[in-house]
Design an enzyme around this catalytic site. Structure first.
Site, PDB file in Angstrom:
ATOM      1  N   GLY A 179      30.838 -16.228  23.223  1.00 21.13           N
ATOM      2  CA  GLY A 179      30.614 -17.671  23.142  1.00 21.13           C
ATOM      3  C   GLY A 179      29.968 -18.276  24.380  1.00 21.13           C
TER       4      GLY A 179
ATOM      5  N   TYR B  33      56.035 -28.837  17.167  1.00 17.00           N
ATOM      6  CA  TYR B  33      54.747 -28.295  17.623  1.00 17.00           C
ATOM      7  C   TYR B  33      53.614 -28.716  16.690  1.00 17.00           C
ATOM      8  CZ  TYR B  33      51.211 -24.714  18.759  1.00 17.00           C
ATOM      9  OH  TYR B  33      50.061 -24.060  19.125  1.00 17.00           O
TER      10      TYR B  33
ATOM     11  N   GLY C 183      36.765 -15.164  30.222  1.00 19.04           N
ATOM     12  CA  GLY C 183      36.312 -15.207  28.826  1.00 19.04           C
ATOM     13  C   GLY C 183      34.804 -15.062  28.732  1.00 19.04           C
ATOM     14  N   GLY C 184      34.228 -14.270  29.616  1.00 13.71           N
ATOM     15  CA  GLY C 184      32.766 -14.131  29.667  1.00 13.71           C
ATOM     16  C   GLY C 184      32.199 -13.148  28.662  1.00 13.71           C
TER      17      GLY C 184
HETATM   18  N1  NAP Z   1      33.305 -24.133  21.100  1.00 14.51           N
HETATM   19  C1  NAP Z   1      33.583 -25.401  21.209  1.00 14.51           C
HETATM   20  O1  NAP Z   1      33.219 -26.227  20.341  1.00 14.51           O
HETATM   21  C2  NAP Z   1      34.335 -25.936  22.398  1.00 14.51           C
HETATM   22  C3  NAP Z   1      34.521 -27.323  22.505  1.00 14.51           C
HETATM   23  C4  NAP Z   1      35.224 -27.820  23.593  1.00 14.51           C
HETATM   24  C5  NAP Z   1      35.714 -26.948  24.550  1.00 14.51           C
HETATM   25  N2  NAP Z   1      35.530 -25.618  24.411  1.00 14.51           N
HETATM   26  C6  NAP Z   1      36.108 -24.730  25.436  1.00 14.51           C
HETATM   27  O2  NAP Z   1      35.120 -23.822  25.871  1.00 14.51           O
HETATM   28  C7  NAP Z   1      35.748 -22.609  26.314  1.00 14.51           C
HETATM   29  C8  NAP Z   1      35.014 -21.412  25.735  1.00 14.51           C
HETATM   30  O3  NAP Z   1      35.173 -21.438  24.337  1.00 14.51           O
HETATM   31  P1  NAP Z   1      34.176 -20.734  23.306  1.00 14.51           P
HETATM   32  O4  NAP Z   1      33.837 -21.761  22.303  1.00 14.51           O
HETATM   33  O5  NAP Z   1      33.111 -20.024  24.006  1.00 14.51           O
HETATM   34  O6  NAP Z   1      35.182 -19.723  22.590  1.00 14.51           O
HETATM   35  P2  NAP Z   1      35.220 -18.121  22.494  1.00 14.51           P
HETATM   36  O7  NAP Z   1      33.883 -17.582  22.140  1.00 14.51           O
HETATM   37  O8  NAP Z   1      36.389 -17.794  21.648  1.00 14.51           O
HETATM   38  O9  NAP Z   1      35.492 -17.728  24.008  1.00 14.51           O
HETATM   39  C9  NAP Z   1      36.759 -17.811  24.564  1.00 14.51           C
HETATM   40  C10 NAP Z   1      36.966 -16.582  25.382  1.00 14.51           C
HETATM   41  O10 NAP Z   1      38.269 -16.668  25.955  1.00 14.51           O
HETATM   42  C11 NAP Z   1      38.850 -15.406  25.837  1.00 14.51           C
HETATM   43  N3  NAP Z   1      40.313 -15.447  25.868  1.00 14.51           N
HETATM   44  C12 NAP Z   1      41.151 -15.972  24.958  1.00 14.51           C
HETATM   45  N4  NAP Z   1      42.416 -15.763  25.333  1.00 14.51           N
HETATM   46  C13 NAP Z   1      42.373 -15.068  26.485  1.00 14.51           C
HETATM   47  C14 NAP Z   1      43.350 -14.536  27.340  1.00 14.51           C
HETATM   48  N5  NAP Z   1      44.662 -14.610  27.072  1.00 14.51           N
HETATM   49  N6  NAP Z   1      42.957 -13.881  28.451  1.00 14.51           N
HETATM   50  C15 NAP Z   1      41.644 -13.743  28.734  1.00 14.51           C
HETATM   51  N7  NAP Z   1      40.663 -14.212  27.953  1.00 14.51           N
HETATM   52  C16 NAP Z   1      41.033 -14.869  26.830  1.00 14.51           C
HETATM   53  C17 NAP Z   1      38.361 -14.873  24.506  1.00 14.51           C
HETATM   54  O11 NAP Z   1      38.564 -13.489  24.450  1.00 14.51           O
HETATM   55  P3  NAP Z   1      38.939 -12.748  23.063  1.00 14.51           P
HETATM   56  O12 NAP Z   1      37.629 -12.496  22.404  1.00 14.51           O
HETATM   57  O13 NAP Z   1      39.635 -11.519  23.519  1.00 14.51           O
HETATM   58  O14 NAP Z   1      39.798 -13.678  22.278  1.00 14.51           O
HETATM   59  C18 NAP Z   1      36.915 -15.294  24.552  1.00 14.51           C
HETATM   60  O15 NAP Z   1      36.127 -14.336  25.223  1.00 14.51           O
HETATM   61  C19 NAP Z   1      37.218 -22.714  25.909  1.00 14.51           C
HETATM   62  O16 NAP Z   1      37.979 -23.064  27.039  1.00 14.51           O
HETATM   63  C20 NAP Z   1      37.226 -23.862  24.915  1.00 14.51           C
HETATM   64  O17 NAP Z   1      38.466 -24.545  24.896  1.00 14.51           O
HETATM   65  C21 NAP Z   1      34.843 -25.077  23.364  1.00 14.51           C
END
Ligand code: NAP
Length: 325
Positions: A44, A196, A40-41
């Site tokens: 975000g 769910y 997911g690089g």
């Molecule tokens: N943001 C927060 O407040 C927060 C808080 C706690 C934990 N986290 C954790 O931090 C991590 C990063 O989150 P983020 O906030 O940076 O969100 P983000 O910007 O949505 O990044 C998540 C990434 O994961 C990718 N992804 C989703 N489904 C996928 C799949 N099936 N295969 C491969 N890649 C996939 C997305 O790609 P697409 O663009 O294609 O969807 C996106 O690039 C996550 O694990 C999240 O649970 C975030």
């Protein structure tokens, strides 16, 4: 570290806190001998993680399901840092076939592997099954990373053994791990649609991220392998993760604005755990705002972690998945 430190940004025992950025926590680190995969690089926290790893001269592989977005991310990194070493590989974590194909593509590059950042995730999606017939948040956030990690372990072990450099695996969990289903992981009803809850299913998947890190950490310690496995809560950051709950999150932010971080701050804990030399040998820990914290009692439950390990293997074995060509 408590809520006061989180809000004020006051540094904890590590010298860093909620206000620290990914660049600040890696100041002076030379990662030029490291190869890292960031799932997911392309957006975000994952993008900032990839950018700062490259800035510290690591060779970064952005693993993404959207190759166009990943290539744009690569170009952005190269624009600011002409000597950055960045590659892009296709990975869809909710597909067992795609995870296997990714591992084949990575193996074909014949690179070492020092760091695995299990960052990708989805949040609060409506009930949906993956192509392998598994609830989507569990399939993406936990099971895909579980399989990916297992298939990359031999490469990581080989790299650690032949270079003498400690390997590190970082699982992106969340404070939301405390809000799972009643029994932590609902093994018997993993796909149940009628009961769910999009929120609890997310919490369950993030609990699974910590249990996975802890169980793997124990297993690697038992084998005497020079690889650490830890999990992190990055903070609360407005990213595309919120796409299924934009209005809810924007409203929530109005009342809790003092708790939110920006993206550079959101990637700090991941980078700290991945690169800080002081964390050498520390494994099976959970970090928030770049400091160790105690996760929930379910997250510390060794029996639950062991059960999840077996359950995850059975799910993968049982899925009628065609092998990657
Ligand atoms: N943001 C927060 O407040 C927060 C808080 C706690 C934990 N986290 C954790 O931090 C991590 C990063 O989150 P983020 O906030 O940076 O969100 P983000 O910007 O949505 O990044 C998540 C990434 O994961 C990718 N992804 C989703 N489904 C996928 C799949 N099936 N295969 C491969 N890649 C996939 C997305 O790609 P697409 O663009 O294609 O969807 C996106 O690039 C996550 O694990 C999240 O649970 C975030």
């Amino acid at each position: 570290m408590g809520i006061f430190s989180s809000v004020t940004g006051r540094p904890g025992p590590s010298g860093f806190g909620s206000a620290s950025t990914a660049e600040q926590v890696t100041e002076g680190v030379d990662a030029s001998n490291l190869t890292a995969i960031v799932t997911g690089g392309a957006s975000g926290i994952g993008f900032e993680t990839a950018r700062v790893l490259a800035l510290r001269r690591a060779h970064v592989i952005i693993a993404a399901r959207n190759l166009e977005a990943a290539n744009e991310a690569k170009q952005l990194i190269l624009k600011e840092n002409k000597t950055a070493r960045v590659d892009v590989l296709k990975l869809d974590l909710c597909s067992i076939k795609s995870v296997r194909a990714f591992v084949d593509s990575f193996s074909a590059l014949d690179l070492p592997l020092n760091l695995l950042i299990n960052n990708a995730g989805v949040m609060f999606c409506p009930h949906q099954l993956s192509e392998d017939g598994i609830e989507m948040q569990f399939a993406t956030n936990h099971l895909g990373h579980f399989l990916l990690t297992n298939h990359l372990l031999e490469k990581m072990k080989h790299t650690a053994r032949t270079t003498g450099v400690e390997g590190r695996i970082v699982n992106l969990s969340s404070i939301a791990h405390i809000h799972s289903y009643e029994d932590g992981i609902r093994f018997e009803e993993i796909n149940n649609r009628s009961s769910y809850s999009d929120k609890r299913a997310y919490g369950q998947s993030k609990l699974a991220n910590i249990l996975h890190a802890n169980e793997l950490s124990r297993r690697l310690q038992g084998e005497g392998v020079n690889i650490t496995v830890n999990s992190v809560h990055p903070g609360i950051i407005m990213t595309p993760l919120m796409r299924h709950s934009t209005l809810l999150m924007k409203t929530f932010k109005l009342f809790t604005f003092w708790m939110w971080k920006n993206v550079p701050q959101g990637a700090a804990t991941t980078l700290y755990v991945a690169l800080d030399p002081k964390l050498k040998g520390l494994t099976g820990k959970y970090y928030v705002d770049c400091n160790e914290m105690k996760p929930s009692s379910y997250a510390r439950d060794e029996k639950l972690a062991n059960k999840l390990w077996d359950f995850s293997n059975k799910l993968i074995d049982g899925a009628s998945v065609p092998k990657a060509e």
